[in-house]
Write a protein that holds these residues in place. Structure first.
Motif, short mmCIF file in Angstrom:
data_model
loop_
_atom_site.label_atom_id
_atom_site.label_comp_id
_atom_site.label_asym_id
_atom_site.label_seq_id
_atom_site.Cartn_x
_atom_site.Cartn_y
_atom_site.Cartn_z
N LEU A 147 0.81 -1.22 0.00
CA LEU A 147 0.00 0.00 0.00
C LEU A 147 0.84 1.27 0.00
O LEU A 147 0.32 2.35 0.27
N ASN A 148 2.12 1.13 -0.33
CA ASN A 148 2.96 2.33 -0.34
C ASN A 148 2.52 3.36 -1.36
O ASN A 148 2.70 4.56 -1.16
N LEU A 149 1.93 2.85 -2.48
CA LEU A 149 1.50 3.80 -3.51
C LEU A 149 0.05 4.24 -3.30
O LEU A 149 -0.48 5.02 -4.08
N ALA A 150 -0.58 3.71 -2.24
CA ALA A 150 -2.01 3.97 -2.04
C ALA A 150 -2.35 5.46 -1.93
O ALA A 150 -3.37 5.89 -2.48
N PRO A 151 -1.53 6.29 -1.27
CA PRO A 151 -1.90 7.70 -1.17
C PRO A 151 -2.00 8.37 -2.56
O PRO A 151 -2.70 9.36 -2.71
N ASP A 152 -1.30 7.82 -3.57
CA ASP A 152 -1.36 8.40 -4.92
C ASP A 152 -2.64 8.02 -5.66
O ASP A 152 -2.96 8.62 -6.68
N ALA A 153 -3.32 6.99 -5.18
CA ALA A 153 -4.41 6.43 -5.97
C ALA A 153 -5.63 7.34 -5.96
O ALA A 153 -5.95 7.97 -4.96
N ASP A 154 -6.32 7.38 -7.11
CA ASP A 154 -7.57 8.14 -7.16
C ASP A 154 -8.66 7.41 -6.40
O ASP A 154 -9.61 8.01 -5.90
N ARG A 155 -8.53 6.11 -6.35
CA ARG A 155 -9.52 5.31 -5.64
C ARG A 155 -8.89 3.98 -5.24
O ARG A 155 -8.03 3.47 -5.96
N ILE A 156 -9.37 3.46 -4.12
CA ILE A 156 -8.87 2.14 -3.69
C ILE A 156 -10.09 1.24 -3.58
O ILE A 156 -11.12 1.65 -2.99
N LEU A 157 -9.97 0.07 -4.15
CA LEU A 157 -11.07 -0.89 -4.03
C LEU A 157 -10.57 -2.02 -3.13
O LEU A 157 -9.53 -2.61 -3.41
N VAL A 162 -15.67 -4.59 -0.89
CA VAL A 162 -16.22 -4.35 0.44
C VAL A 162 -15.99 -2.91 0.90
O VAL A 162 -16.64 -2.46 1.85
N GLU A 163 -15.07 -2.24 0.26
CA GLU A 163 -14.86 -0.84 0.61
C GLU A 163 -14.28 -0.14 -0.60
O GLU A 163 -13.51 -0.73 -1.35
N THR A 164 -14.63 1.13 -0.73
CA THR A 164 -14.03 1.88 -1.82
C THR A 164 -13.90 3.35 -1.42
O THR A 164 -14.74 3.88 -0.69
N GLY A 165 -12.85 3.99 -1.86
CA GLY A 165 -12.65 5.40 -1.51
C GLY A 165 -11.19 5.76 -1.66
O GLY A 165 -10.39 4.94 -2.11
N ARG A 166 -10.86 6.99 -1.26
CA ARG A 166 -9.46 7.40 -1.32
C ARG A 166 -8.75 6.93 -0.05
O ARG A 166 -9.40 6.59 0.94
N ALA A 208 -9.68 7.00 7.59
CA ALA A 208 -10.51 7.67 8.59
C ALA A 208 -11.71 6.80 8.94
O ALA A 208 -12.18 6.79 10.08
N ARG A 209 -12.18 6.03 7.98
CA ARG A 209 -13.36 5.20 8.24
C ARG A 209 -13.05 4.09 9.24
O ARG A 209 -13.93 3.57 9.92
N GLY A 210 -11.79 3.72 9.31
CA GLY A 210 -11.38 2.72 10.32
C GLY A 210 -11.91 1.33 10.03
O GLY A 210 -12.06 0.51 10.93
N GLY A 211 -12.19 1.04 8.80
CA GLY A 211 -12.73 -0.29 8.46
C GLY A 211 -11.67 -1.24 7.97
O GLY A 211 -10.53 -1.25 8.47
N ALA A 212 -12.08 -2.03 6.97
CA ALA A 212 -11.20 -3.08 6.45
C ALA A 212 -9.87 -2.53 5.96
O ALA A 212 -8.81 -3.06 6.28
N TYR A 213 -9.95 -1.44 5.18
CA TYR A 213 -8.73 -0.90 4.61
C TYR A 213 -7.79 -0.41 5.71
O TYR A 213 -6.59 -0.65 5.69
N ALA A 214 -8.38 0.29 6.68
CA ALA A 214 -7.55 0.84 7.76
C ALA A 214 -6.84 -0.30 8.48
O ALA A 214 -5.65 -0.20 8.80
N ARG A 215 -7.56 -1.36 8.69
CA ARG A 215 -6.93 -2.51 9.39
C ARG A 215 -5.82 -3.11 8.53
O ARG A 215 -4.76 -3.44 9.02
#
Ligand SMILES: Nc1ncnc2c1ncn2[C@@H]1O[C@H](COP(=O)(O)OP(=O)(O)OP(=O)(O)O)[C@@H](O)[C@H]1O
Length: 685
Positions: free
Chosen positions: A555-565, A573-577, A583-590
């Motif tokens: 996920l090192n390049l994740a901050p550059d992404a327009d969207r993460i699925l 199960v989750e989508t967004g920047r 901030a959502r603290g869900g699956a991606y955050a974990r």
């Protein structure tokens, strides 16, 4: 995998390997179309065969003439005429036979080439799961020795059968012309040849099939073992590998010895039948000569005919056996040819021109052929031109499957994938793969020069374009340092290039391809941190201005992404920047947190990286006691650190050390989650 054969041609399926058992006639018909364009030459070969057989027949008749007129009467004058005729006929026969055999070889090799290319072409279109389910060695053996077997059946078999049939026909006609009664006596015994061949054909086919399977298995074991040589040597698996080879080699050994035994038994049986025929002829001939109805010359000529007649008759029967054996090879090729490619070119492909690069998956559901569960479930997302979308999630979630659908290795079972609003299945395949470029997880290298490896992104690219692509991929510098620069040969097992360098070559190739859509499958996986960091810049250059779908755990390049699925079990199960999802603290955050705390995301190996730093090792230590007496325990430890003083003498610094810490195994992670647990692979979803 199978195909429907006509009702009268019974097709059985073997339980073990599902290779269909096919009658020789069906196999022959299946491959006969490949002789298109060669058939007129085949007819020429047959004509040569006829002329050669006629010449031989004539030679035998001249021999009879010579025996009766020159030899029996002892007349030299009667020798010259027939001798010149015989020589003429022999020379003609030799020329025609030479021409016919050379032409037959040309046809044969042409056919083999065509067949091999046909099968190879077909195999290249087969879907990825076909290669996962078939051993490579077995495929190799099918493409080599089984192809040769078909040649035996279709071309050599045909030419041989025609040649044998014509020869047998002429010799038989000549034999009848010489002495019909003797000929009839001979032909009464002819069915014995046929019976003998029939008796052996079933067993020979079985044993040939076993041999071919064993041949494929041997190639597979050797290929797998050499491919895994590091594992073999590092884990000292030589004995295990040898045993594996021995097992397959034993199967081959048995099949091959049995096959020789069967063929030999057949040959000897035929030799005995021939002797019976010859004795019958001599017996009848002796009786005929004794009654004055036959001359010795006639009998000898007749015996000579038998000498000529039996090989083609035997050849015809033997050919039956050869064709039967070859059918075993045909079955293995037909099994492959019957596997349909998972995708086909559209009948009327849409020509859109270079697309802008809008990619859309709409309600896509997909299960791999033969799999019980779906890999993707009603998946929908859109990527706009120039956007970077990262697809992440736990192992087995279906991420790579998305890439396979984007490249159209498979079509979805439900839903559709669009490029610029056009369904992928409407694009000609070659066009589509020009528009969508894949940078796969494993770096693919051709056995060729570095230049050719980059140029395969765009065949015909100029040297300057290749070099520019290499510079953009940060590959130019290491390439020019190679012994022969861009002309250095590399291969898939090349030790010359590191993983990161190979990946930069692949990036150069993709840059040169210049497709509007990029699919990156784990571009940094398998690289160490330094190498991964070195490919980030070239990757960014590659992605600029292109629609990019990056499948990754990293996920090192994740901050550059327009969207993460975030995908799990085939669903989004989750989508967004990046920030939103954090901030959502869900699956991606974990997932992100687990990556950053260096914890594996599978949950099975949740070992923290933080380990207690060991104290510096003293050069030596001794325990000091407040008071020195029996039964006393040390109360503190002095450690002596060796230092070198200016005068060259050792100086010792003494320090009181705290009692050694009690080592405990941590049961929780730094964020409070349990370290060991029984649960689904990934807790985030
Ligand atoms: N050829 C195949 N035949 C049957 N099932 C398959 C095949 N390839 C993959 N699968 C299954 O499809 C599911 C999705 O696989 P996929 O390779 O897309 O996962 P992934 O998310 O890319 O995993 P990873 O991160 O480990 O590469 C998995 O359950 C996998 O077992």
């Amino acid at each position: 995998m199978s195909r429907n054969y006509e009702d009268d041609e019974e097709v059985e399926y073997e339980e073990e390997d599902f290779t269909p058992t096919i009658p020789a006639r069906t196999a022959f018909r299946r491959f006969w179309p490949l002789t298109r364009g060669l058939r007129r030459w085949l007819i020429l070969v047959w004509l040569c065969t006829v002329v050669a057989a006629l010449a031989e027949t004539e030679a035998i008749l001249v021999f009879s003439d010579l025996t009766d007129n020159a030899l029996q009467k002892g007349s030299l004058a009667a020798f010259w005429g027939p001798a010149v005729k015989w020589l003429g006929v022999a020379v003609l026969g030799a020329i025609v036979a030479y021409a016919g055999n050379s032409l037959a070889a040309w046809i044969t090799e042409r056919f083999v080439m065509r067949l091999r290319e046909h099968v190879f072409d077909h195999v290249q279109q087969l879907p990825p799961h076909f290669f996962q389910r078939h051993r490579q060695g077995d495929l190799l053996s099918r493409l080599t020795s089984d192809v040769d077997a078909i040649e035996t059946m279709v071309v050599s078999g045909l030419v041989g059968a025609a040649s044998a049939a014509f020869s047998a026909l002429f010799y038989a006609a000549a034999a009848f012309w010489l002495r019909w009664d003797l000929a009839a006596a001979t032909f009464v015994l002819a069915p014995l040849f046929w019976l003998a061949a029939r008796r052996f054909s079933g067993s020979i086919k079985d044993v040939s099939r076993e041999g071919r399977v064993a041949d494929g298995a041997i190639t597979s074991v050797v290929e797998e073992s050499l491919g895994n040589i590091v594992l073999t040597q590092a884990y000292d698996r030589r004995d295990a590998e040898r045993r594996r080879l021995h097992e397959e080699a034993t199967a081959w050994f048995r099949a091959s010895v049995r096959s020789t035994r069967l063929n030999e038994a057949y040959e000897q049986l035929v030799a005995v039948i021939e002797t019976v025929c010859v004795l019958a002829v001599i017996g009848i001939g002796a009786w005929e000569i004794s009654t004055g109805r036959m001359t010795l010359g006639q009998l000898l000529a007749f015996a000579a005919f038998l000498g000529y007649l039996y090989p083609p008759v035997r050849g015809l029967a033997q050919l039956g056996l050869t064709v039967t054996a070859a059918t075993a090879g045909a079955e293995r090729l037909i099994e492959i040819l019957d596997v349909e490619p998972s995708v086909t070119d559209p009948r009327h492909g849409t020509e859109t021109g270079r697309p802008d690069g809008t990619v859309e998956l709409r309600g896509v559901t997909f299960a791999y052929p033969g799999a019980d569960t779906t890999a993707l479930q009603n998946l929908s997302f859109t990527v706009n031109p120039g956007e970077l979308v990262i697809v992440t999630g736990p192992s087995g979630a279906g991420k790579s499957t998305v890439s396979k659908l984007l490249l159209r290795f498979y079509d979805p079972d439900a839903g559709e994938v669009f490029l610029d609003g056009v369904p992928l299945r409407d694009f000609p395949l070659a066009r589509l793969r020009e528009y969508v470029t894949l940078l796969p997880q494993e770096t693919l290298v051709l056995h060729d020069t570095v230049r050719a490896n980059i140029a395969c992104g765009r065949p015909g690219a100029s040297d300057q374009a290749i070099e520019e692509a290499a510079r953009a991929a940060d590959a130019h510098d290491f390439i020019v340092r190679l012994p022969e620069g861009y002309d250095t040969r590399v291969d898939p097992n090349s030790a010359r290039l590191s993983g990161g360098q190979l990946q930069r070559l692949a990036i150069a190739r993709a840059i040169l391809r210049d497709a509007p859509v990029l699919v990156l499958d784990e571009p940094t996986t398998g690289l160490d941190a330094m190498a991964a960091r070195r490919v980030v810049k070239p990757l960014r250059r590659l992605m600029t201005g292109r629609t990019t779908i990056m499948i990754t755990h990293d996920l090192n390049l994740a901050p550059d992404a327009d969207r993460i699925l975030v995908v799990d079990r085939g669903r989004i199960v989750e989508t967004g920047r990046h920030e939103e999802l954090l901030a959502r603290g869900g699956a991606y955050a974990r997932l992100h947190r687990s990556q950053n705390s260096a914890v594996m995301d599978t949950g099975e190996l949740r070992m923290p990286l933080f380990v207690e730093q060991p104290a510096p090792q003293p050069v030596y230590a001794y325990e000091g006691y407040e008071s020195y007496g029996a039964g006393q325990t040390p109360s503190y430890t002095y450690e002596a650190y060796q230092q070198y003083g200016h005068d060259g003498h050792d100086q010792y610094a003494y320090a009181q050390q705290a009692p050694a810490p009690v080592t405990t195994v941590p049961t929780t992670l730094p964020d409070g989650r349990p370290l060991f647990r029984d649960e689904e692979p990934w807790p985030g979803i």
